[in-house]
Motif scaffolding. Structure first.
Motif, PDB file in Angstrom:
ATOM      1  N   SER A   1       0.822  -1.212   0.000  1.00  0.00           N
ATOM      2  CA  SER A   1       0.000   0.000   0.000  1.00  0.00           C
ATOM      3  C   SER A   1       0.856   1.261   0.000  1.00  0.00           C
ATOM      4  CB  SER A   1      -0.932  -0.010   1.217  1.00  0.00           C
ATOM      5  OG  SER A   1      -1.745  -1.157   1.224  1.00  0.00           O
ATOM      6  N   GLN A   2       1.958   1.244   0.729  1.00  0.00           N
ATOM      7  CA  GLN A   2       2.844   2.404   0.734  1.00  0.00           C
ATOM      8  C   GLN A   2       3.462   2.636  -0.639  1.00  0.00           C
ATOM      9  OE1 GLN A   2       5.498   1.374   3.895  1.00  0.00           O
ATOM     10  NE2 GLN A   2       3.992   1.801   5.511  1.00  0.00           N
TER      11      GLN A   2
ATOM     12  N   PHE B   1       0.911   4.391  -2.816  1.00  0.00           N
ATOM     13  CA  PHE B   1       0.857   5.835  -2.569  1.00  0.00           C
ATOM     14  C   PHE B   1       2.064   6.542  -3.183  1.00  0.00           C
ATOM     15  CE2 PHE B   1      -2.268   4.952   0.854  1.00  0.00           C
ATOM     16  CZ  PHE B   1      -3.205   5.909   0.502  1.00  0.00           C
TER      17      PHE B   1
ATOM     18  N   SER C   1       1.901   9.437  -6.026  1.00  0.00           N
ATOM     19  CA  SER C   1       2.518  10.751  -5.854  1.00  0.00           C
ATOM     20  C   SER C   1       3.332  11.158  -7.072  1.00  0.00           C
ATOM     21  CB  SER C   1       3.409  10.744  -4.609  1.00  0.00           C
ATOM     22  OG  SER C   1       4.497   9.849  -4.776  1.00  0.00           O
TER      23      SER C   1
ATOM     24  N   ALA D   1      -3.217  11.873  -3.293  1.00  0.00           N
ATOM     25  CA  ALA D   1      -4.078  10.741  -3.655  1.00  0.00           C
ATOM     26  C   ALA D   1      -5.251  10.643  -2.689  1.00  0.00           C
ATOM     27  CB  ALA D   1      -3.268   9.451  -3.632  1.00  0.00           C
TER      28      ALA D   1
ATOM     29  N   PHE E   1      -6.567   5.350  -4.469  1.00  0.00           N
ATOM     30  CA  PHE E   1      -5.838   4.280  -3.796  1.00  0.00           C
ATOM     31  C   PHE E   1      -6.512   2.928  -4.018  1.00  0.00           C
ATOM     32  CE2 PHE E   1      -5.502   1.757   0.197  1.00  0.00           C
ATOM     33  CZ  PHE E   1      -4.200   1.334   0.017  1.00  0.00           C
TER      34      PHE E   1
ATOM     35  N   TYR F   1      -5.182  -0.493   5.613  1.00  0.00           N
ATOM     36  CA  TYR F   1      -4.665  -1.108   4.383  1.00  0.00           C
ATOM     37  C   TYR F   1      -5.290  -2.483   4.145  1.00  0.00           C
ATOM     38  CZ  TYR F   1      -1.052   2.515   4.309  1.00  0.00           C
ATOM     39  OH  TYR F   1      -0.382   3.706   4.255  1.00  0.00           O
TER      40      TYR F   1
END
Length: 465
Positions: free
Chosen positions: A268-269, A272, A276, A283, A288, A328
């Motif tokens: 999930s990171q 993002f 970006s 976002a 997402f 998440y």
């Protein structure tokens, strides 16, 4: 253009929360409830079913009686072996004092986050004998009764978490969470082979069905999902979601629920981070979730359903109910549920178009993909052509400078030659008039010629006649 289209994936913060309005994250696997509310409802329903069976048959069919009987038989065998080796019912044990227990708790309190090796060393110390015996007894019991239904095993593990946390009741909430994460990793690393993808459930069949479903949707493009991709002006090559795809695939190789959940957080990171670079604006939840759907479709992770159920059944409740990991994981569950129910309107396609894509009647956006590839190739060719023109201009300028330098050198050489001839004639005339000084004049003529000739190591621009 895509911002003006109707998004097929929409989710709000309220939709992610528990239906019981407890404030924790819900999950489609629990019918929209959080793990705590879901277990309470399940146990209440199970108690009603048990009471009904008790009323019909007149004999209570409880697991506690069965477990008590097995424990008695196992204890009888253990005592027999102890008598053979020790000659007494049980070997004497050193009593654990409150002072040693307090020292042990203080050592646990000073552990660094993630120091699992240090936790194991403390658990093997004599001051932690009670906790070590508790863990060992629970693991032996779970391995002995590995044929129990997986839901019953889940309840036993969750009850063990709850009772074992009482040892650290004097800790702060963050320290209790940190310590119980070590306990979870210890317990579930041992029990993974017994409880993962258990025979009493249909996880394996659902894994195969989900993989076939994802494979049949390999034609879905990011544009259909509304995934913002990097602009052409941004220097990004390849798929920006590739690190997220790699992270979600790694989840199957982990054994502890928290390690599998860490792969979901890492994925999930990365999503993002890719968003970006794709969009100048922050976002939102829709971007997402649609990107997470795209990542799952591209990755088609092995045993995705079994891994998610394993985390749900045997992970610590706080990891799924709140915090970053809970958010998440809830979004991943929503993404999988969206994929299972994906239809034409969700992708802004008609029923006929969706059926044509599913039946492999035509490839989606073949022409647009070819146009995109051709446009990218044309851009590269134009860039190379511009660089070639600059190179040609530089070579022409260098040739002009070289020709000018050659002309300057030739002019200086001609002037030096003419002066040499003139000096030679003068010296010849003087040698006739005074022969004895011819040698000294010849020496002077050589020195004069050395001064007139150009330096071959000098820069062409520095020559000055």
């Amino acid at each position: 253009m895509w911002s003006e289209r109707q998004r097929g994936i929409r989710v709000t913060q309220e939709e992610l929360l528990c239906k019981n309005a407890c404030g924790y994250y819900g999950n489609p696997a629990w019918q929209g409830f959080c793990s705590k509310c879901w277990r309470e409802r399940s146990r209440a329903a199970g108690a009603q079913t048990q009471d009904a069976r008790q009323t019909n048959d007149g004999t209570p069919l409880t697991f506690s009686k069965f477990e008590e009987k097995k424990s008695t038989e196992k204890g009888r065998r253990i005592n027999t072996m102890r008598r053979l080796f020790w000659g007494s019912p049980s070997p004497p044990k050193r009593p654990e004092t409150s002072e040693s227990h307090a020292r042990a708790l203080k050592a646990y309190q000073s552990l660094d986050p993630g120091d699992f090796t240090g936790f194991l060393k403390l658990l093997r110390s004599p001051s932690s004998q009670r906790m070590q015996s508790r863990c060992t007894a629970f693991l032996n019991t779970m391995e002995a009764y590995h044929d129990l239904p997986v839901q019953k095993q889940s309840d036993l593990v969750q009850d063990f978490y709850q009772t074992f946390a009482e040892y650290f009741s004097c800790f702060s909430e963050a320290q209790v969470v940190q310590t119980m994460e070590h306990v979870e990793k210890l317990i579930m690393t041992r029990l993974h082979k017994w409880v993962f993808c258990h025979d009493s459930c249909d996880d394996e069949q659902k894994d195969l069905a989900l993989q076939r479903r994802i494979r049949s949707l390999n034609w879905v493009t990011p544009q259909m999902l509304g995934v913002p991709f990097p602009d052409k002006k941004i220097g990004v090559t390849g798929d920006p979601f590739l690190p997220a795809i790699t992270a979600i695939i790694e989840m199957d190789a982990k054994r502890a629920p928290q390690d599998k959940l860490a792969c979901v957080c890492k994925c999930s990171q990365h999503v993002f981070e890719a968003l970006s670079t794709s969009n100048s604006e922050p976002a939102n939840a829709d971007d997402f979730l649609s990107s997470l759907v795209y990542v799952v479709l591209k990755a088609n992770p092995p045993r995705l359903h079994s891994n998610m159920q394993y985390v749900i059944r045997f992970g610590l409740p706080h990891s799924l109910m709140a915090g970053e990991s809970g958010y998440y994981f809830t979004n991943l569950s929503c993404a999988v549920a969206f994929i299972e129910k994906l239809d034409g309107p969700a992708l802004n396609l008609s029923k006929e178009e969706f059926g044509g894509y599913m039946m492999r009647g035509r490839a989606p956006s073949v022409r647009s993909e070819r146009q995109k590839v051709a446009g990218d190739a044309q851009t590269v060719l134009e860039e190379l052509q511009g660089r070639q023109e600059k190179l040609d201009e530089g070579m022409n300028a260098l040739n002009v400078q070289l020709q000018q330098w050659v002309q300057v050198v030739e002019t200086q050489l001609n002037e030096a030659t003419s002066k040499f001839v003139t000096v030679q004639k003068e010296m010849a005339a003087q040698s006739v008039s005074s022969p004895h000084s011819a040698a000294s004049q010849e020496e002077d003529m050589k020195d004069h010629m050395l001064l007139l000739l150009p330096d071959p190591d000098a820069d062409p621009g520095d020559t000055d006649c």
